[in-house]
Scaffold this active site. Sequence first.
Site, PDB file in Angstrom:
ATOM      1  N   ARG A 117       0.388  14.141  13.391  1.00 25.27           N
ATOM      2  CA  ARG A 117       0.737  14.016  11.978  1.00 25.27           C
ATOM      3  C   ARG A 117       0.824  15.355  11.261  1.00 25.27           C
ATOM      4  O   ARG A 117       0.075  15.644  10.333  1.00 25.27           O
ATOM      5  CB  ARG A 117      -0.237  13.078  11.265  1.00 25.27           C
ATOM      6  CG  ARG A 117      -0.271  11.717  11.900  1.00 25.27           C
ATOM      7  CD  ARG A 117      -0.964  10.704  11.058  1.00 25.27           C
ATOM      8  NE  ARG A 117      -0.073  10.107  10.081  1.00 25.27           N
ATOM      9  CZ  ARG A 117      -0.285   8.943   9.510  1.00 25.27           C
ATOM     10  NH1 ARG A 117      -1.330   8.243   9.800  1.00 25.27           N
ATOM     11  NH2 ARG A 117       0.562   8.467   8.636  1.00 25.27           N
TER      12      ARG A 117
ATOM     13  N   ARG B  69      -8.981  -0.208   4.648  1.00 23.61           N
ATOM     14  CA  ARG B  69      -8.094   0.794   4.048  1.00 23.61           C
ATOM     15  C   ARG B  69      -6.775   0.181   3.601  1.00 23.61           C
ATOM     16  O   ARG B  69      -6.124   0.723   2.690  1.00 23.61           O
ATOM     17  CB  ARG B  69      -7.783   1.913   5.063  1.00 23.61           C
ATOM     18  CG  ARG B  69      -8.921   2.891   5.293  1.00 23.61           C
ATOM     19  CD  ARG B  69      -8.440   4.079   6.106  1.00 23.61           C
ATOM     20  NE  ARG B  69      -7.076   4.382   5.738  1.00 23.61           N
ATOM     21  CZ  ARG B  69      -6.085   4.667   6.582  1.00 23.61           C
ATOM     22  NH1 ARG B  69      -6.318   4.733   7.866  1.00 23.61           N
ATOM     23  NH2 ARG B  69      -4.879   4.918   6.153  1.00 23.61           N
TER      24      ARG B  69
ATOM     25  N   CYS C  79      -5.359   7.905   9.204  1.00 26.01           N
ATOM     26  CA  CYS C  79      -5.551   7.325  10.535  1.00 26.01           C
ATOM     27  C   CYS C  79      -5.381   8.372  11.623  1.00 26.01           C
ATOM     28  O   CYS C  79      -4.468   9.196  11.565  1.00 26.01           O
ATOM     29  CB  CYS C  79      -4.511   6.238  10.771  1.00 26.01           C
ATOM     30  SG  CYS C  79      -5.077   4.613  10.345  1.00 26.01           S
TER      31      CYS C  79
ATOM     32  N   ASP D  19       3.996   0.541  12.130  1.00 23.11           N
ATOM     33  CA  ASP D  19       2.794  -0.072  11.562  1.00 23.11           C
ATOM     34  C   ASP D  19       2.606  -1.533  11.997  1.00 23.11           C
ATOM     35  O   ASP D  19       1.598  -2.153  11.656  1.00 23.11           O
ATOM     36  CB  ASP D  19       2.835   0.008  10.021  1.00 23.11           C
ATOM     37  CG  ASP D  19       2.551   1.422   9.528  1.00 23.11           C
ATOM     38  OD1 ASP D  19       2.203   2.287  10.347  1.00 23.11           O
ATOM     39  OD2 ASP D  19       2.690   1.657   8.304  1.00 23.11           O
TER      40      ASP D  19
ATOM     41  N   LYS E  27       0.832  -1.209   0.000  1.00 21.75           N
ATOM     42  CA  LYS E  27       0.000   0.000   0.000  1.00 21.75           C
ATOM     43  C   LYS E  27       0.864   1.254   0.000  1.00 21.75           C
ATOM     44  O   LYS E  27       0.634   2.185  -0.769  1.00 21.75           O
ATOM     45  CB  LYS E  27      -0.888  -0.020   1.253  1.00 21.75           C
ATOM     46  CG  LYS E  27      -1.497   1.320   1.610  1.00 21.75           C
ATOM     47  CD  LYS E  27      -2.428   1.210   2.796  1.00 21.75           C
ATOM     48  CE  LYS E  27      -1.873   1.667   4.110  1.00 21.75           C
ATOM     49  NZ  LYS E  27      -1.606   3.103   4.223  1.00 21.75           N
ATOM     50  N   ASN E  28       1.873   1.266   0.859  1.00 23.61           N
ATOM     51  CA  ASN E  28       2.652   2.494   1.038  1.00 23.61           C
ATOM     52  C   ASN E  28       3.649   2.752  -0.086  1.00 23.61           C
ATOM     53  O   ASN E  28       4.340   3.767  -0.083  1.00 23.61           O
ATOM     54  CB  ASN E  28       3.367   2.486   2.391  1.00 23.61           C
ATOM     55  CG  ASN E  28       2.393   2.705   3.533  1.00 23.61           C
ATOM     56  OD1 ASN E  28       1.213   2.983   3.312  1.00 23.61           O
ATOM     57  ND2 ASN E  28       2.871   2.556   4.767  1.00 23.61           N
TER      58      ASN E  28
END
Length: 418
Positions: A121, A397, A116, A305, A22-23
């Site tokens: 952030r 997600r 999230c 993560d 995903k990242n």
Amino acid sequence: MDKYIISGGRRLEGSVGIQTAKNAVLPILAAAVLTDEPVRVLNVPDITDVRNMVKILACLGCGAEYVGNDIIVNGSTADSCEIPRALAHELRSSVFLLGSVISRFRRAKIAYPGGCDIGLRPVDLHLAGLKRLGVGITESNGYILCECDRLTGNEIMLDCPSVGATENIMLAAVKAEGVTVIKNAAREPEIEDVQNFLNALGARVRGAGSGTIRIDGVKKLGGAEYQPIADRIEAGTFAIAVAMCGGEAELVGANAENISSLLHKLRENGCKLRVKNDRIFIRSDRRPVAVKSVETQPYPGFPTDLQAQMTALCTVCSGNSIVTENLFETRFKYVPELRRMGADITVVDRSAFVRGVERLRGATTVAHDLRGGAALVVAALAAEGESEVLGIEHIDRGYAAFEYKLAGLGAKIKRVGI
Ligand code: UD1
């Protein structure tokens, strides 16, 4: 809205294929805006974050369509430099588009990003980096407005090795005039993947994977067909599930090197691990032994993560563990949920003190974020009796076909509508 119903206590056995990261996919899709030529990203996972990114690309005027498991982006039609609030709030990665949109239009208007809820952030490092390339930035009414006549290469020193800021600056710099050097750059494998993708388009980027990245600006980029790397966080989540439930599994298409910090811990837990090419074999035959301490760090340290999933594992180990979260402020929201299952965890500041219990018991829990949600599922798989996990839209997600893959390993898990 859906929830999972899980009957825990079964060993996990078999083979599971690991999805594309995903990242890596998200910044690569963002980078596709930089070129007029078509870009085909292969084997993209069917997850909400990617679907939202496709919506954002469409909103910028790019062609973006699924063809089987691939996504083809056609940036030649891009005609808007604005990402509206509703979309940006769905997905934090919208901020990665700042770099590519400003490069393309010399202007960008993006609502403050969502994603999230795991802490503050901030995006100050992204903005400071772009300023160094000549971008004027104003913030008003929840929007970030960027403007410049041209982008000029420069040396940028990041205060901390932010993944997103590193990627954003890379994207803004590939077509800037002259040379950009990013110091104290993040070293995550996904950043090297973004570099490889950009170079496949004809960019001149090197050094990713180390703390210094050098970007020689080029005038034009072409198209490419690109397979991003495997998802180390998904692989790590399955490995932890096997460690916690007991069993024997093979993770196919995984990259062991990219999660070596986790694999070291799992060995300390008493798991047997073997790596052959792109396969990781993991066996867990008895109650795992507690690892004394786990501390999240930027790569190559233990990934934030996987912190929640690792804490879930610690709850059933023999002995006590301390898990410390050094990256994000509020990444222990899943802890009260694990306590409902009988976990013995006390959080003090950034550390979770975990006393291992023999067994967790089934309960109803609620996911508040992506990785915390995955941790609750893993805990429920190992627990005695039935559990329900609500809030699984967070899990959607980042994990494609999560329940099918787990069921393939013998887990009893089903998705039902609420
Ligand atoms: C990315 C990952 C996310 C992962 C995180 C850390 C994506 C899409 N997401 O997120 O899954 O958890 O890396 O590995 O790739 N910071 C600042 N100012 C900034 C930017 C960051 O202070 O401008 C701080 C953050 O608050 C945090 C730390 O830097 O404490 C790391 O954040 P960062 O690496 O930027 O994470 P993301 O790119 O958001």
